[in-house]
Design a protein around this motif. Structure first.
Motif, mmCIF file in Angstrom:
data_model
loop_
_atom_site.group_PDB
_atom_site.id
_atom_site.type_symbol
_atom_site.label_atom_id
_atom_site.label_comp_id
_atom_site.label_asym_id
_atom_site.label_seq_id
_atom_site.Cartn_x
_atom_site.Cartn_y
_atom_site.Cartn_z
ATOM 1 N N ASP A 61 0.839 -1.201 0.000
ATOM 2 C CA ASP A 61 0.000 0.000 0.000
ATOM 3 C C ASP A 61 0.874 1.251 0.000
ATOM 4 O O ASP A 61 0.521 2.279 0.592
ATOM 5 N N VAL A 62 2.026 1.142 -0.651
ATOM 6 C CA VAL A 62 2.984 2.247 -0.737
ATOM 7 C C VAL A 62 3.001 2.750 -2.174
ATOM 8 O O VAL A 62 3.283 1.983 -3.100
ATOM 9 N N SER A 63 2.682 4.012 -2.370
ATOM 10 C CA SER A 63 2.710 4.586 -3.711
ATOM 11 C C SER A 63 4.152 4.747 -4.184
ATOM 12 O O SER A 63 5.104 4.718 -3.392
ATOM 13 N N TRP A 64 4.299 4.956 -5.489
ATOM 14 C CA TRP A 64 5.628 5.217 -6.053
ATOM 15 C C TRP A 64 6.234 6.454 -5.414
ATOM 16 O O TRP A 64 7.422 6.457 -5.047
ATOM 17 N N LEU A 65 5.445 7.498 -5.249
ATOM 18 C CA LEU A 65 5.954 8.720 -4.634
ATOM 19 C C LEU A 65 6.401 8.473 -3.194
ATOM 20 O O LEU A 65 7.413 9.023 -2.737
ATOM 21 N N ARG A 66 5.653 7.634 -2.466
ATOM 22 C CA ARG A 66 6.029 7.325 -1.089
ATOM 23 C C ARG A 66 7.325 6.524 -1.064
ATOM 24 O O ARG A 66 8.175 6.715 -0.178
ATOM 25 N N ALA A 67 7.490 5.630 -2.012
ATOM 26 C CA ALA A 67 8.737 4.864 -2.089
ATOM 27 C C ALA A 67 9.926 5.779 -2.365
ATOM 28 O O ALA A 67 11.014 5.596 -1.789
ATOM 29 N N ILE A 68 9.724 6.766 -3.230
ATOM 30 C CA ILE A 68 10.775 7.742 -3.510
ATOM 31 C C ILE A 68 11.160 8.488 -2.232
ATOM 32 O O ILE A 68 12.343 8.698 -1.923
ATOM 33 N N ARG A 69 10.156 8.886 -1.449
ATOM 34 C CA ARG A 69 10.425 9.626 -0.208
ATOM 35 C C ARG A 69 11.137 8.730 0.811
ATOM 36 O O ARG A 69 11.998 9.200 1.570
ATOM 37 N N PHE A 70 10.805 7.452 0.833
ATOM 38 C CA PHE A 70 11.523 6.530 1.711
ATOM 39 C C PHE A 70 13.000 6.494 1.319
ATOM 40 O O PHE A 70 13.875 6.509 2.199
ATOM 41 N N CYS A 71 13.284 6.421 0.022
ATOM 42 C CA CYS A 71 14.673 6.372 -0.435
ATOM 43 C C CYS A 71 15.449 7.584 0.060
ATOM 44 O O CYS A 71 16.578 7.462 0.571
ATOM 45 N N ASN A 72 14.872 8.771 -0.077
ATOM 46 C CA ASN A 72 15.555 9.977 0.398
ATOM 47 C C ASN A 72 15.745 9.965 1.911
ATOM 48 O O ASN A 72 16.792 10.359 2.425
ATOM 49 N N ALA A 73 14.715 9.503 2.630
ATOM 50 C CA ALA A 73 14.823 9.444 4.088
ATOM 51 C C ALA A 73 15.929 8.483 4.516
ATOM 52 O O ALA A 73 16.695 8.758 5.459
ATOM 53 N N ALA A 74 16.030 7.338 3.831
ATOM 54 C CA ALA A 74 17.090 6.375 4.147
ATOM 55 C C ALA A 74 18.468 6.957 3.851
ATOM 56 O O ALA A 74 19.425 6.743 4.601
ATOM 57 N N SER A 75 18.578 7.710 2.766
ATOM 58 C CA SER A 75 19.851 8.353 2.429
ATOM 59 C C SER A 75 20.252 9.349 3.509
ATOM 60 O O SER A 75 21.412 9.384 3.957
ATOM 61 N N GLU A 76 19.300 10.183 3.918
ATOM 62 C CA GLU A 76 19.593 11.187 4.939
ATOM 63 C C GLU A 76 19.989 10.520 6.259
ATOM 64 O O GLU A 76 20.894 10.983 6.963
ATOM 65 N N MET A 201 -0.785 5.767 -6.896
ATOM 66 C CA MET A 201 -1.499 4.514 -6.731
ATOM 67 C C MET A 201 -0.862 3.672 -5.631
ATOM 68 O O MET A 201 0.353 3.642 -5.472
ATOM 69 N N HIS A 202 -1.705 2.955 -4.871
ATOM 70 C CA HIS A 202 -1.170 2.002 -3.899
ATOM 71 C C HIS A 202 -2.121 0.814 -3.794
ATOM 72 O O HIS A 202 -3.345 0.977 -3.834
ATOM 73 N N HIS A 203 -1.525 -0.382 -3.698
ATOM 74 C CA HIS A 203 -2.295 -1.620 -3.610
ATOM 75 C C HIS A 203 -1.647 -2.550 -2.587
ATOM 76 O O HIS A 203 -0.474 -2.400 -2.247
ATOM 77 N N ASP A 204 -2.435 -3.548 -2.163
ATOM 78 C CA ASP A 204 -1.933 -4.439 -1.113
ATOM 79 C C ASP A 204 -0.953 -5.482 -1.620
ATOM 80 O O ASP A 204 -0.457 -6.292 -0.827
ATOM 81 N N ASP A 205 -0.642 -5.470 -2.914
ATOM 82 C CA ASP A 205 0.352 -6.412 -3.432
ATOM 83 C C ASP A 205 1.484 -5.702 -4.164
ATOM 84 O O ASP A 205 2.197 -6.313 -4.959
#
Length: 247
Positions: A61-76, A201-205
């Motif tokens: 249930d993670v959108s592409w945009l949310r995944a992008i933000r996770f990547c930046n947060a992990a980098s920081e 978009m976000h889905h459970d799979d």
């Protein structure tokens, strides 16, 4: 934060295809790193504060945009240069940055195949959670056998977001996801299967795994280029029904 375990993937060549355009092309890749597992609910909670009741299951249930933000947060968190910048919802990938990012479609397929040429890198019952297992939700990461790169669940369990646009002439800003999920039949759980969705978009799979690796140049790396995106978005003539071209 719970460590993100990465595997080093040797450079090589992978062949991609576009079924609608009936095209095939080869991509030469430099070495890069990619997650041994999909990002878990535990990791998403630690970095973005989104609760997950099953810590070792893939974050979904993670959108592409949310995944992008996770990547930046992990980098920081790790003191790395973030790979992405935002202008509203427009995302720029700084290809020379060595921070966490989504894999390109070419990187994902090369890492998934691990030298194999068939649709799967092993018997599905042994390597992937699919509809044949009768499960009703994603399973804990690492529950099946890895591929020869040491990566778990690149096929089955959950689809995984990539950086690339799916088909900008037909689907506008839809991004690619790969690999098949727990509810999919064998036909969909193949190394070459391409699907995608809108950035929100976000889905459970649908989940994601991260990559790392910076490269020389701008607006092009590892099989992706901004120029190629623009060329693929161009479409002359009347638009077929159902198309949502990027303008």
């Amino acid at each position: 934060m719970t460590d993100i375990e990465l595997a080093r993937i040797a450079g090589g060549t992978v062949t991609l295809h576009d079924a609608r355009r009936k095209g095939r092309w080869s991509v030469d890749l430099e070495p890069f790193e990619i997650g041994v597992y999909a990002v878990t609910q535990e990791q998403l909670t630690e970095l973005l504060g989104e609760p997950g009741p099953h810590p070792r299951r893939p974050a979904t249930d993670v959108s592409w945009l949310r995944a992008i933000r996770f990547c930046n947060a992990a980098s920081e968190w790790e003191g790395l240069d973030p790979a992405y910048t935002f202008d509203g919802e427009d995302v720029t990938w700084h290809v020379d940055a060595d921070g966490f990012r989504l894999p390109t479609e070419a990187e994902w397929e090369h890492a998934c195949r691990a030298g194999s040429n068939g649709p799967q890198y092993g018997p599905l019952a042994e390597i992937a959670w699919t509809s044949a297992d009768g499960v009703t939700a994603p399973q804990n990461v690492g529950g099946k056998l890895p591929n020869l790169n040491g990566l778990f669940d690149t096929l089955g369990n959950v689809w995984e977001w990539c950086w690339d646009l799916l088909d900008p002439a037909r689907y506008a800003d839809y991004r690619v996801f790969r690999g098949g999920g727990f509810a999919d039949d064998a036909w969909s759980v193949r190394a070459s299967t391409r699907r995608g969705g809108a950035p929100r978009m976000h889905h459970d799979d649908v989940g994601f795994r991260v990559a790392r690796g910076g490269f020389d140049g701008t607006e092009a790396a590892q099989g992706w280029s901004a120029q190629a995106d623009a060329e693929r978005a161009a479409f002359d003539g009347p638009l077929p029904p159902g198309w949502t071209p990027l303008r």
